[in-house]
Design a protein around this motif. Sequence first.
Motif, PDB file in Angstrom:
ATOM      1  N   VAL A  58       0.844  -1.199   0.000  1.00  0.00           N
ATOM      2  CA  VAL A  58       0.000   0.000   0.000  1.00  0.00           C
ATOM      3  C   VAL A  58       0.882   1.252   0.000  1.00  0.00           C
ATOM      4  O   VAL A  58       0.631   2.212  -0.737  1.00  0.00           O
ATOM      5  CB  VAL A  58      -0.951   0.006   1.217  1.00  0.00           C
ATOM      6  CG1 VAL A  58      -1.791   1.264   1.228  1.00  0.00           C
ATOM      7  CG2 VAL A  58      -1.829  -1.224   1.198  1.00  0.00           C
ATOM      8  N   THR A  59       1.940   1.204   0.823  1.00  0.00           N
ATOM      9  CA  THR A  59       2.880   2.329   0.866  1.00  0.00           C
ATOM     10  C   THR A  59       3.467   2.600  -0.509  1.00  0.00           C
ATOM     11  O   THR A  59       3.514   3.739  -0.978  1.00  0.00           O
ATOM     12  CB  THR A  59       4.004   2.023   1.869  1.00  0.00           C
ATOM     13  OG1 THR A  59       3.441   2.008   3.173  1.00  0.00           O
ATOM     14  CG2 THR A  59       5.091   3.057   1.815  1.00  0.00           C
ATOM     15  N   ALA A  97     -10.115   7.703   1.876  1.00  0.00           N
ATOM     16  CA  ALA A  97      -8.885   8.165   2.530  1.00  0.00           C
ATOM     17  C   ALA A  97      -7.670   8.047   1.614  1.00  0.00           C
ATOM     18  O   ALA A  97      -6.877   8.982   1.495  1.00  0.00           O
ATOM     19  CB  ALA A  97      -8.664   7.365   3.810  1.00  0.00           C
ATOM     20  N   MET A  98      -7.530   6.899   0.957  1.00  0.00           N
ATOM     21  CA  MET A  98      -6.359   6.670   0.114  1.00  0.00           C
ATOM     22  C   MET A  98      -6.278   7.710  -0.999  1.00  0.00           C
ATOM     23  O   MET A  98      -5.223   8.303  -1.237  1.00  0.00           O
ATOM     24  CB  MET A  98      -6.455   5.250  -0.465  1.00  0.00           C
ATOM     25  CG  MET A  98      -5.339   4.887  -1.393  1.00  0.00           C
ATOM     26  SD  MET A  98      -3.816   4.534  -0.499  1.00  0.00           S
ATOM     27  CE  MET A  98      -2.796   3.976  -1.855  1.00  0.00           C
ATOM     28  N   THR A  99      -7.422   7.957  -1.668  1.00  0.00           N
ATOM     29  CA  THR A  99      -7.440   8.932  -2.765  1.00  0.00           C
ATOM     30  C   THR A  99      -7.075  10.319  -2.245  1.00  0.00           C
ATOM     31  O   THR A  99      -6.246  11.021  -2.832  1.00  0.00           O
ATOM     32  CB  THR A  99      -8.838   8.982  -3.403  1.00  0.00           C
ATOM     33  OG1 THR A  99      -9.308   7.656  -3.529  1.00  0.00           O
ATOM     34  CG2 THR A  99      -8.802   9.642  -4.753  1.00  0.00           C
ATOM     35  N   THR A 101       4.834   9.137   3.102  1.00  0.00           N
ATOM     36  CA  THR A 101       3.614   8.319   3.076  1.00  0.00           C
ATOM     37  C   THR A 101       3.119   7.890   4.459  1.00  0.00           C
ATOM     38  O   THR A 101       1.920   7.675   4.606  1.00  0.00           O
ATOM     39  CB  THR A 101       3.767   7.068   2.192  1.00  0.00           C
ATOM     40  OG1 THR A 101       4.924   6.372   2.620  1.00  0.00           O
ATOM     41  CG2 THR A 101       3.867   7.412   0.727  1.00  0.00           C
ATOM     42  N   PRO A 102       3.985   7.760   5.500  1.00  0.00           N
ATOM     43  CA  PRO A 102       3.424   7.398   6.814  1.00  0.00           C
ATOM     44  C   PRO A 102       2.387   8.397   7.303  1.00  0.00           C
ATOM     45  O   PRO A 102       1.555   8.056   8.151  1.00  0.00           O
ATOM     46  CB  PRO A 102       4.643   7.402   7.737  1.00  0.00           C
ATOM     47  CG  PRO A 102       5.776   7.102   6.859  1.00  0.00           C
ATOM     48  CD  PRO A 102       5.458   7.736   5.550  1.00  0.00           C
ATOM     49  N   LEU A 103       2.402   9.631   6.754  1.00  0.00           N
ATOM     50  CA  LEU A 103       1.401  10.622   7.159  1.00  0.00           C
ATOM     51  C   LEU A 103      -0.011  10.145   6.851  1.00  0.00           C
ATOM     52  O   LEU A 103      -0.965  10.564   7.502  1.00  0.00           O
ATOM     53  CB  LEU A 103       1.624  11.939   6.418  1.00  0.00           C
ATOM     54  CG  LEU A 103       2.898  12.686   6.747  1.00  0.00           C
ATOM     55  CD1 LEU A 103       2.897  14.014   6.053  1.00  0.00           C
ATOM     56  CD2 LEU A 103       2.962  12.884   8.241  1.00  0.00           C
ATOM     57  N   LEU A 104      -0.143   9.277   5.848  1.00  0.00           N
ATOM     58  CA  LEU A 104      -1.474   8.809   5.485  1.00  0.00           C
ATOM     59  C   LEU A 104      -2.099   8.024   6.635  1.00  0.00           C
ATOM     60  O   LEU A 104      -3.318   7.851   6.688  1.00  0.00           O
ATOM     61  CB  LEU A 104      -1.423   7.932   4.231  1.00  0.00           C
ATOM     62  CG  LEU A 104      -0.874   8.607   2.972  1.00  0.00           C
ATOM     63  CD1 LEU A 104      -1.035   7.704   1.778  1.00  0.00           C
ATOM     64  CD2 LEU A 104      -1.573   9.915   2.722  1.00  0.00           C
ATOM     65  N   SER A 105      -1.258   7.543   7.572  1.00  0.00           N
ATOM     66  CA  SER A 105      -1.816   6.831   8.729  1.00  0.00           C
ATOM     67  C   SER A 105      -2.718   7.757   9.539  1.00  0.00           C
ATOM     68  O   SER A 105      -3.626   7.292  10.227  1.00  0.00           O
ATOM     69  CB  SER A 105      -0.694   6.282   9.604  1.00  0.00           C
ATOM     70  OG  SER A 105       0.032   7.334  10.188  1.00  0.00           O
ATOM     71  N   ALA A 106      -2.492   9.082   9.430  1.00  0.00           N
ATOM     72  CA  ALA A 106      -3.308  10.029  10.198  1.00  0.00           C
ATOM     73  C   ALA A 106      -4.758  10.037   9.725  1.00  0.00           C
ATOM     74  O   ALA A 106      -5.643  10.433  10.471  1.00  0.00           O
ATOM     75  CB  ALA A 106      -2.717  11.424  10.113  1.00  0.00           C
ATOM     76  N   ILE A 107      -5.011   9.655   8.459  1.00  0.00           N
ATOM     77  CA  ILE A 107      -6.396   9.551   8.017  1.00  0.00           C
ATOM     78  C   ILE A 107      -6.761   8.075   7.807  1.00  0.00           C
ATOM     79  O   ILE A 107      -7.594   7.742   6.972  1.00  0.00           O
ATOM     80  CB  ILE A 107      -6.695  10.391   6.764  1.00  0.00           C
ATOM     81  CG1 ILE A 107      -5.690  10.090   5.649  1.00  0.00           C
ATOM     82  CG2 ILE A 107      -6.695  11.864   7.081  1.00  0.00           C
ATOM     83  CD1 ILE A 107      -6.087  10.707   4.307  1.00  0.00           C
ATOM     84  N   VAL A 167      -5.344   5.382   6.504  1.00  0.00           N
ATOM     85  CA  VAL A 167      -5.026   4.508   5.376  1.00  0.00           C
ATOM     86  C   VAL A 167      -4.182   3.370   5.930  1.00  0.00           C
ATOM     87  O   VAL A 167      -3.275   3.612   6.721  1.00  0.00           O
ATOM     88  CB  VAL A 167      -4.221   5.267   4.297  1.00  0.00           C
ATOM     89  CG1 VAL A 167      -3.801   4.335   3.183  1.00  0.00           C
ATOM     90  CG2 VAL A 167      -5.042   6.413   3.737  1.00  0.00           C
ATOM     91  N   LEU A 168      -4.504   2.143   5.547  1.00  0.00           N
ATOM     92  CA  LEU A 168      -3.788   1.009   6.129  1.00  0.00           C
ATOM     93  C   LEU A 168      -2.448   0.804   5.451  1.00  0.00           C
ATOM     94  O   LEU A 168      -2.208  -0.234   4.839  1.00  0.00           O
ATOM     95  CB  LEU A 168      -4.622  -0.260   6.012  1.00  0.00           C
ATOM     96  CG  LEU A 168      -5.706  -0.414   7.074  1.00  0.00           C
ATOM     97  CD1 LEU A 168      -6.563  -1.617   6.767  1.00  0.00           C
ATOM     98  CD2 LEU A 168      -5.077  -0.563   8.450  1.00  0.00           C
ATOM     99  N   GLU A 169      -1.549   1.800   5.579  1.00  0.00           N
ATOM    100  CA  GLU A 169      -0.211   1.606   5.041  1.00  0.00           C
ATOM    101  C   GLU A 169       0.695   1.131   6.167  1.00  0.00           C
ATOM    102  O   GLU A 169       0.219   0.776   7.243  1.00  0.00           O
ATOM    103  CB  GLU A 169       0.276   2.859   4.308  1.00  0.00           C
ATOM    104  CG  GLU A 169       0.078   4.163   5.002  1.00  0.00           C
ATOM    105  CD  GLU A 169       0.924   4.252   6.229  1.00  0.00           C
ATOM    106  OE1 GLU A 169       0.347   4.192   7.337  1.00  0.00           O
ATOM    107  OE2 GLU A 169       2.154   4.357   6.087  1.00  0.00           O
ATOM    108  N   LEU A 170       2.019   1.145   5.926  1.00  0.00           N
ATOM    109  CA  LEU A 170       2.955   0.531   6.874  1.00  0.00           C
ATOM    110  C   LEU A 170       2.806   1.036   8.300  1.00  0.00           C
ATOM    111  O   LEU A 170       2.678   0.263   9.245  1.00  0.00           O
ATOM    112  CB  LEU A 170       4.379   0.824   6.408  1.00  0.00           C
ATOM    113  CG  LEU A 170       5.123  -0.306   5.721  1.00  0.00           C
ATOM    114  CD1 LEU A 170       6.516   0.152   5.380  1.00  0.00           C
ATOM    115  CD2 LEU A 170       5.180  -1.537   6.602  1.00  0.00           C
TER     116      LEU A 170
END
Lengths: 225, 240
Positions: A21-22, A87-89, A160-166, A168-171
């Motif tokens: 995903v990342t 979230a991902m988009t 990309t870890p910032l996406l964890s704030a919304i 997104v199931l990334e790393l």
Amino acid sequence: MFWDWNYVWEITPALLRASLVTIQATLLGFALAATLGLVLAIMRMSRTSWISVPTAGFVEFIRSTPVLIQIFFIFFVFPEFGIVLPAMTAGVIALGLHYGSYCSEVYRAGLENVPRGQWEAATALNLSPYITFRDIIIPQAIPPVVPALGNYLVALFKETPLLSAIAVLELMQTAKILGSQSFRYVEPITLVGGFFLVMSLVAAAFIRQVEAWLNRSLRNPGGER
Amino acid sequence: MQLRQLAVCAIVFFTAGLAVASFAGFREFIPGLLEGAWVTVQITLGGCLLAVVMALVAAMAKMYGPLPLRWLAVAYIEVFRGTSALVQLFWLFFVLPHFGVNLGPMTVAIAALGLNVGAYGAEVVRGAVNAVPRGQWEASVALNMSRPLALRRIILPQAFVAMIPPWGNLFIELLKATALVSLITISDLAFKAQQMNQTTFRTVEIFTIVLIVYLAISVLITVGTRTLETFAARGIARGR
């Protein structure tokens, strides 16, 4: 016991799945950034000040505000105007927008480095502005700035870890969930750090290779430089 | 060019001012956001200070230190440049307590951001020191100066001028990275924004104002570094 190898093997598959995903977010975000960057660069260099001044302001604005807030903005504020994004988009758009504005400066440097004579020669040959741009200017402007763009690819990857704030199931998000399930944060977060370090070092080495290759092939180009 | 940017900023501020004047009910969340902004400013200042110190130490160790120290500096620079700031922040916040090191969230925030930006800064310092002409070293040898003395009196003051613009960029990077500390429970501007958003639901106004506050702080940093740059350059010009 600080470090439990059994636990490491247990969580590795989940982290590897999350790393996809990342990587997906990185590639999509950078594709957007690279395209948007070129558009912004061209708009900023436009001779019509109605286009260039707002574009310059937009780029400076995006560059001087945090990505995290931009991600929140797209994720929380856009729905108020009826634009509901997953979230991902939302995350990919925010990253693409942020790094697009950085890339636009890189492209601009590349475009400004193309000698004026190239434009004049294209005019003399009666080429349309579009053809000139596509066949004469871009092929000379882009290769020298590829390493700089590569650096922004690595920078975007590290954001990309910032996406964890919304959520997104990334790393990072996966590591946090794993940590909260087992109350062991040492292994997941260290593994994530290690993953980013390895990927960044590999990417940096790759960019150096590309740079060396470009330097070699640019040293004896066909035209004047 | 700079003038145009300033003009654009002025327009943004003017519209923001109009919005502040015309929108009703701002009293609900403006004080909260200002509190958050103050925390953001504190973290930025602390982080900048730590970053400059770390950058100088790491660059000196990498360039002139004995071998083990040099390796340590290289490892520090590569690790902190190679991993995400957020991962570093989480590592310091969640993992260090497992090793018995309990730091407050504020300390963790300043440490993580300072160390992260310091690693980038180390390369800036190294570049600036390398850019000082070799003749300056040779002249200080001819004047019988020891290496540390030459570094302190001759090389670093000249390198300092070349360092200021990239440091300005790094400070802005640091300011932007402070938004991450909201994720480790510090009530900075980004955290307050989310909190206010959940209580007042004035999403559009809150996030717009927050963006503008960050912009305002980074414009301040830009103006500050530019002023410092002219001052420093003037000193060097007189010295020559």
